[in-house]
Design an enzyme around this catalytic site. Structure first.
Site, PDB file in Angstrom:
ATOM      1  NE  ARG A   1      -0.305  -0.135   5.009  1.00  0.00           N
ATOM      2  CZ  ARG A   1      -0.865  -0.241   6.213  1.00  0.00           C
ATOM      3  NH1 ARG A   1      -2.182  -0.306   6.317  1.00  0.00           N
ATOM      4  NH2 ARG A   1      -0.114  -0.292   7.293  1.00  0.00           N
TER       5      ARG A   1
ATOM      6  CG  ASP B   1       3.636  -5.165   3.108  1.00  0.00           C
ATOM      7  OD1 ASP B   1       3.375  -5.242   4.327  1.00  0.00           O
ATOM      8  OD2 ASP B   1       3.605  -4.094   2.482  1.00  0.00           O
TER       9      ASP B   1
ATOM     10  CG  ASP C   1       9.354  -8.974  10.337  1.00  0.00           C
ATOM     11  OD1 ASP C   1      10.001  -7.916  10.204  1.00  0.00           O
ATOM     12  OD2 ASP C   1       9.014  -9.412  11.455  1.00  0.00           O
ATOM     13  CB  VAL C   2      12.198  -5.486   6.359  1.00  0.00           C
ATOM     14  CG1 VAL C   2      11.415  -5.465   5.055  1.00  0.00           C
ATOM     15  CG2 VAL C   2      11.653  -4.460   7.355  1.00  0.00           C
TER      16      VAL C   2
ATOM     17  CG  ASN D   1       8.256   1.824   0.615  1.00  0.00           C
ATOM     18  OD1 ASN D   1       8.228   3.040   0.637  1.00  0.00           O
ATOM     19  ND2 ASN D   1       7.188   1.091   0.929  1.00  0.00           N
TER      20      ASN D   1
ATOM     21  CE1 TYR E   1       9.514   7.285   9.525  1.00  0.00           C
ATOM     22  CE2 TYR E   1       9.609   9.659   9.201  1.00  0.00           C
ATOM     23  CZ  TYR E   1       9.417   8.391   8.686  1.00  0.00           C
ATOM     24  OH  TYR E   1       9.131   8.206   7.358  1.00  0.00           O
TER      25      TYR E   1
ATOM     26  CE  LYS F   1      11.886   6.200   7.023  1.00  0.00           C
ATOM     27  NZ  LYS F   1      11.919   5.137   5.993  1.00  0.00           N
TER      28      LYS F   1
ATOM     29  CB  THR G   1       0.194   7.405   2.613  1.00  0.00           C
ATOM     30  OG1 THR G   1       1.133   7.855   3.595  1.00  0.00           O
ATOM     31  CG2 THR G   1       0.791   7.611   1.213  1.00  0.00           C
TER      32      THR G   1
END
Length: 267
Positions: free
Chosen positions: A18, A39, A65-66, A92, A161, A165, A198
Site C-alpha cells: 500500500r 510485505d 518481515d524486513v 521502502n 523516526y 531515517k 497516505t
C-alpha cells in the site's frame, strides 16, 4: 514516464502492499520491470500484485518481515526463482511512532530501529549477496532506500523516526562506497519523500494534534504545506517516478546520492 525503461529488470519492493510502496511497484511495472511485493500484510500484498498483473505486467507477492534475516533470504530466493533474476531492490518498508522527546518509549525506539534501520541493512546485505558477481542473480543492479524529509529537517514529535531515517541516509552512502570499491556493479541511492497523504502520513497529522502541537488535522497539514516552497503535499506517484529514474540507466552514473522529493521543504 517512458514505458520500457526497465525492460527485463526484476524488482523487489518492501512495504509494497500500500501507500508509496504500492505506487512504486506500479510505476516499476509500467516502466517494464517484473515486480515482487514483499510485505507483512500478505493478503493485501497479493491483492496489489494481482492489480498490477491485470495490466499485463509480471507481479507476485512474498511474505516479508524486513527485520528477520531468514525471511530476507527466503524472499530473495523467491524473487530469483519466480522472476528469473534480481536487479532492483526498493527498501521502502518503514514505520513512524510519534512522540515528544520527553515521552519517548524504549520499545517504540527499538521497533522503529528494527524496521527502519535493521530492515534496510538486511535488505542491502541480501541484495549485495544476490546481485554481485557470483551471486544468485549476479548481474549487478540498483538499490533505492526510502529515507524521509524528516532526515533533513527538525520537525517536532518525530525525533525517533528522524533518527532512523538519518541512519538510512548513512547506510546508503557507505553501501554505495563498498559496492563501488568491491566491483559489485550495484548502485545505491536514497530518496527523501515529503509528507504524502497516505495512511501513515495522515496518522502523523493526527498524532501532531494529539500531542497538542496543532489544534486540528487541517492545521497540522497546513503547517507542513507552509514550510514547503511548492505549496502542497507530495503525491505517491511523484515519489515513485523519482525512484524509477534512480533505478533506470538514465541514472547510470549516480550512486551514493540522496534525492529530495519534498517540494523544497528540506532545503
Amino acid at each position: 514516464m517512458a514505458n520500457g525503461r526497465l525492460d527485463g529488470r526484476k524488482a523487489l519492493i518492501t512495504g509494497g502492499a500500500r501507500g508509496i510502496g504500492a505506487a512504486v511497484a506500479q510505476a516499476l511495472a509500467q516502466a517494464g520491470a517484473a515486480v515482487m511485493i514483499g510485505d507483512v500484510l500478505a493478503d493485501l500484498a497479493k491483492q496489489t500484485a494481482r492489480g498490477i498483473a491485470q495490466t499485463g505486467a509480471r507481479a507476485g507477492a512474498v511474505a516479508l518481515d524486513v527485520s528477520d534475516d531468514a525471511q530476507w533470504a527466503r524472499a530473495v530466493g523467491t524473487v530469483v526463482d519466480e522472476l528469473g533474476g534480481f536487479d532492483i531492490l526498493i527498501n521502502n518498508a518503514g514505520i513512524e511512532i510519534t512522540s515528544l522527546v520527553a515521552d519517548l518509549q524504549a520499545a517504540d525506539l527499538r521497533r522503529m530501529c528494527e524496521i527502519n534501520v535493521v530492515g534496510v541493512g538486511l535488505g542491502l546485505k541480501h541484495a549485495f549477496r544476490a546481485m554481485r558477481p557470483g551471486g544468485e542473480a549476479g548481474r549487478g543492479g540498483a538499490v533505492v532506500n526510502v529515507s524521509s524529509v524528516a532526515a533533513t529537517i527538525a520537525f517536532p514529535a518525530i525525533a525517533g523516526y528522524s533518527a532512523t531515517k538519518s541512519a538510512v541516509d548513512r547506510l546508503t552512502r557507505v553501501a554505495a562506497m563498498e559496492a563501488g570499491k568491491l566491483g559489485y556493479g550495484i548502485r545505491v541511492n536514497c530518496v527523501y519523500p515529503g509528507l504524502t497523504p497516505t495512511e501513515m502520513g495522515m496518522k502523523l497529522a493526527t498524532d501532531i494534534v494529539a500531542n497538542k502541537l496543532a489544534p486540528d488535522v487541517e492545521s497540522a497539514v497546513s503547517a507542513v504545506v507552509a514550510q514547503t516552497p511548492l505549496g502542497r503535499l507530495a503525491t505517491v506517484d511523484e515519489i515513485a517516478d523519482a525512484i524509477v529514474f534512480l533505478c533506470s540507466d538514465d541514472a547510470r552514473f549516480i550512486t551514493g546520492a540522496g534525492m529530495p522529493v519534498d517540494g523544497g521543504m528540506g532545503m
